[in-house]
Design an enzyme around this catalytic site. Structure first.
Site, short mmCIF file in Angstrom:
data_model
loop_
_atom_site.label_atom_id
_atom_site.label_comp_id
_atom_site.label_asym_id
_atom_site.label_seq_id
_atom_site.Cartn_x
_atom_site.Cartn_y
_atom_site.Cartn_z
N ASN A 208 36.88 33.64 34.07
CA ASN A 208 38.45 32.18 33.57
C ASN A 208 38.26 30.90 33.67
OD1 ASN A 208 38.35 31.22 36.13
ND2 ASN A 208 37.82 33.79 36.58
N ASP A 276 39.20 40.60 38.70
CA ASP A 276 38.65 41.12 39.55
C ASP A 276 38.77 42.94 38.64
OD1 ASP A 276 41.12 40.54 40.79
OD2 ASP A 276 42.58 40.34 39.46
N LYS A 286 21.38 43.60 23.59
CA LYS A 286 22.45 42.51 23.68
C LYS A 286 23.20 44.13 21.95
CE LYS A 286 24.24 38.99 19.59
NZ LYS A 286 23.66 37.92 18.81
N PRO A 304 34.73 44.93 43.78
CA PRO A 304 35.03 44.49 45.01
C PRO A 304 35.72 43.39 45.55
CG PRO A 304 32.83 43.40 45.24
CD PRO A 304 33.07 44.10 43.77
N ASP A 305 37.10 43.37 46.07
CA ASP A 305 37.90 42.19 46.88
C ASP A 305 37.15 41.37 47.98
OD1 ASP A 305 39.97 41.03 47.76
OD2 ASP A 305 41.37 41.84 46.78
N PHE A 324 43.13 32.28 48.42
CA PHE A 324 44.47 31.44 47.36
C PHE A 324 45.54 32.23 46.64
CE2 PHE A 324 44.16 27.04 47.31
CZ PHE A 324 42.92 26.78 48.28
N LYS A 338 50.50 39.58 49.02
CA LYS A 338 49.13 39.38 49.08
C LYS A 338 48.56 39.06 50.26
CE LYS A 338 47.46 38.47 45.21
NZ LYS A 338 47.64 37.26 43.51
O1 C5P Z 1 44.02 39.56 44.26
P1 C5P Z 1 44.13 38.45 43.39
O2 C5P Z 1 42.65 37.62 42.76
O3 C5P Z 1 44.89 37.54 42.93
O4 C5P Z 1 43.62 37.28 45.22
C1 C5P Z 1 43.10 35.99 44.99
C2 C5P Z 1 42.56 35.32 46.58
O5 C5P Z 1 41.78 36.61 46.29
C3 C5P Z 1 41.74 34.46 46.47
O6 C5P Z 1 41.24 33.81 47.66
C4 C5P Z 1 40.54 35.31 45.54
O7 C5P Z 1 39.37 34.19 46.55
C5 C5P Z 1 40.40 36.33 46.66
N1 C5P Z 1 39.99 37.61 45.70
C6 C5P Z 1 38.26 38.01 46.25
N2 C5P Z 1 37.93 38.05 45.65
C7 C5P Z 1 38.08 39.29 44.49
C8 C5P Z 1 39.59 38.58 44.23
C9 C5P Z 1 40.36 37.77 44.35
O8 C5P Z 1 37.61 37.20 47.53
N3 C5P Z 1 37.61 40.00 43.99
#
Ligand code: C5P
Length: 398
Positions: A208, A276, A286, A304-305, A324, A338
């Site tokens: 990104n 995400d 390749k 993973p979040d 953020f 969120k």
């Molecule tokens: O869900 P979203 O990407 O909009 O959330 C943004 C926040 O979540 C940011 O603080 C980003 O660093 C964190 N984030 C994370 N791991 C992910 C996706 C987002 O820590 N997989």
């Protein structure tokens, strides 16, 4: 800032010991005095004569040197300093520090000191990555030992990777930071920054547009307030600030693992633009056109979040967790939802629609959402946002 400061410099036995000579010169140029201590092994790399010449001081080498004991005992020597610096800090010296050995002058001084200790590790990449060294590092940082480097690059042993000692000026910056007696002194804050790269095959990836500018600015601002900062960064355009502990990663999964390794922390700021999704069908070689005109299709898996994982930790959660939210529509409503969903304390929301020029730009327009309210900050530079946020973090952790 270093004028009049007294540095006890322990030079460990590694090839990077030669850089300690330049470090002494740089410290003295800035008005600090340096008392050098050599280990037996370091004398294989630098001579006592060159060390004492550059320090313009007597070099200390032996615990049982009676003259030194008469002049100044090892307890006094370890305490007469304002800061103890170990450069290079070898794997062996780090292990000794962890276990509290006191069987030579350097290890005894490290045990006896009541001052802060800063280490600049230097070793072969495998030794650095060895679980024993990583365990030791975690113990030492948990004990409040500060760490600068190591850096990534070519090594004297012919290998490549992390293990090169930080450059003398980076060590000077870390020493400067160690003397900052700001409101966040003694607090460890973790900052994630930059994008992540999710591989499609060995040469392609999904990324990104995050530049890492806001994350770097936050880390710098926290450092300025005296925090010890671990900076976990994806492949960003903006360089990490000097004086933080940098951990470089590529993917979201690597970022999560680096974050877990860096804990415990008093506060955590998740400024990274983490992907995400990753490509579930990542190819090991390749992907090629086969001439038939058929198109590849990618299947995604959820990453993973990291923010949610840390926010919802049952044990060891940082006292303050800041996330953020980069949004393009319904910024406040989405960010408020969120905050609740992820379980963090604050969300810094911003509108990253292309017309705002925020993503990759130097300014930001944020709304800070807490459990109680949503505060809109007027548009300002990312450095100013960072300073205001660092101040708010400092107030919250006071
Ligand atoms: O869900 P979203 O990407 O909009 O959330 C943004 C926040 O979540 C940011 O603080 C980003 O660093 C964190 N984030 C994370 N791991 C992910 C996706 C987002 O820590 N997989």
């Amino acid at each position: 800032m270093l004028q009049g400061k007294r540095i006890l410099l322990i030079i460990g036995g590694g090839i990077a010991a030669f850089k300690a000579l330049d470090l002494m010169r740089r410290l003295r140029e800035r008005g600090a005095s340096v008392t050098p201590v050599l280990t037996k092994a370091s004398e294989e790399f630098v001579t006592p004569l060159s060390v004492s010449a550059l320090a313009a001081q007597k070099v200390y080498r032996d615990l049982f040197d009676l003259t030194d004991e008469a002049e100044m005992g090892h307890i006094e020597l370890s305490r007469a300093a304002d800061l103890v610096v170990v450069a290079p800090a070898t794997a062996d010296l780090m292990a000794k520090m962890v276990h509290g050995h006191a069987n030579d002058l350097a290890s005894t001084l490290l045990m006896a000191t009541d001052k802060r200790v800063l280490i600049a590790p230097s070793m072969n990449v495998r030794m650095w990555e060895h679980p024993a060294t990583q365990r030791n590092l975690k113990t030492l940082t948990g004990d409040g030992v500060l760490c600068v480097g190591p850096n990534e690059g070519d090594m004297a042993c012919g290998e490549y990777g992390f293990g090169r000692m930080a450059e003398p000026l980076e060590i000077v910056a870390a020493i400067d930071a160690a003397f900052v007696d700001g409101p966040l002194a003694g607090k460890h804050i973790l900052v994630t920054s930059g994008p992540t790269h999710e591989p499609i095959d060995p040469v392609r990836y999904i990324a990104n547009r995050s530049s890492g500018a806001q994350g770097s600015a936050i880390a710098r601002a926290l450092l300025t307030l005296g925090a010890q900062v671990t900076f976990v960064t994806g492949p960003a355009d903006v360089a990490p600030p000097v004086g933080v502990k940098v951990v470089k990663v590529q993917t979201a999964r690597e970022m999560l693992s680096a974050v877990e390794t860096a804990l415990p922390a008093d506060g955590a700021v998740f400024a990274a633009a983490v992907a995400d999704w990753r490509v579930a069908t990542e190819a090991t070689s390749k992907m090629k056109k086969d001439g038939s005109g058929s198109l590849p299709s990618l299947t995604f898996a959820e990453n993973p979040d990291i923010l949610a994982t840390v926010s919802q930790m049952a044990k060891g959660r940082p006292e303050l967790v800041v996330g953020f939210a980069a949004e393009t529509d319904d910024v406040i409503a989405n960010a408020t939802a969120k905050r609740a969903r992820k379980g963090c304390d604050w969300i810094v929301a911003n509108d990253v629609s292309p017309e705002t020029g925020i993503m990759g730009g130097s300014e930001n327009d944020v709304t800070v959402i807490t459990a109680n309210d949503a505060q809109n900050w007027p548009r300002m530079t990312k450095d100013q946002v960072a300073q205001k946020l660092a101040q708010a973090i400092s107030d919250a952790l006071a």
